[in-house]
Design a protein around this motif. Structure first.
Motif: not given
Length: 162
Positions: A44-59
């Motif tokens: 549900q989150l817009d995480l387009a500004g992030y590169e780290d897939s682990l961090l995006k998955g965490y959020y």
């Protein structure tokens, strides 16, 4: 995702309703643990500004669990169970995730970047205690550990009007 926390928590309420009081239930939400994988349809989150897939998955997984807990609370309220329950939510930290390593994307975003401050961020976990019939709450900003949870629960239990 190993287990759908939203369904798990909902089913747990249904099972709790069948138990004779008093009872104790211990439930573990697993979605917000490594490897932080969540089905695309639940993102549900817009995480387009992030590169780290682990961090995006965490959020995404933390956001999902917070939503599932919120739905559980709403269901408890709708079924008139919320006020009478002693409820404790806590996090376990999942510290081996690597999200706050000095070269990680999360560490680079943090304002506090010393090793001590990153250690503190990595070890801070939530603790939420709601006593039965509690009308107002407060925030306690102090250091504690899981060893402190049992005495807090016993204190709350001992002071209930029964």
């Amino acid at each position: 995702m190993a287990l759908n926390d939203e369904d798990f928590l909902t089913i747990s309420i249904e099972l709790a309703e069948q138990l004779k009081e008093p009872y104790f239930a211990f439930m573990v939400a697993l979605s917000s643990h490594t490897p932080y994988e969540i089905p695309a349809e639940l993102e549900q989150l817009d995480l387009a500004g992030y590169e780290d897939s682990l961090l995006k998955g965490y959020y995404e997984t933390v956001h999902y669990v917070v939503g599932a807990v919120g739905e559980m609370i709403e269901e408890l309220k709708q079924k008139d169970l919320w006020d009478g329950f002693l409820i404790v939510f806590y996090g376990d930290g999942d510290r081996d995730r690597g999200l706050t390593q000095p070269d990680s994307e999360m560490a680079q975003e943090l304002v506090d970047e010393t090793k001590v401050e990153l250690f503190e961020v990595d070890h801070q976990v939530p603790l939420f205690i709601k006593e039965p019939d509690m009308e107002t709450g407060s925030t306690v900003d102090s250091i504690g550990g899981q060893i402190d949870i049992a005495p807090a629960i016993l204190y709350a239990w001992a002071n209930l009007d029964r």
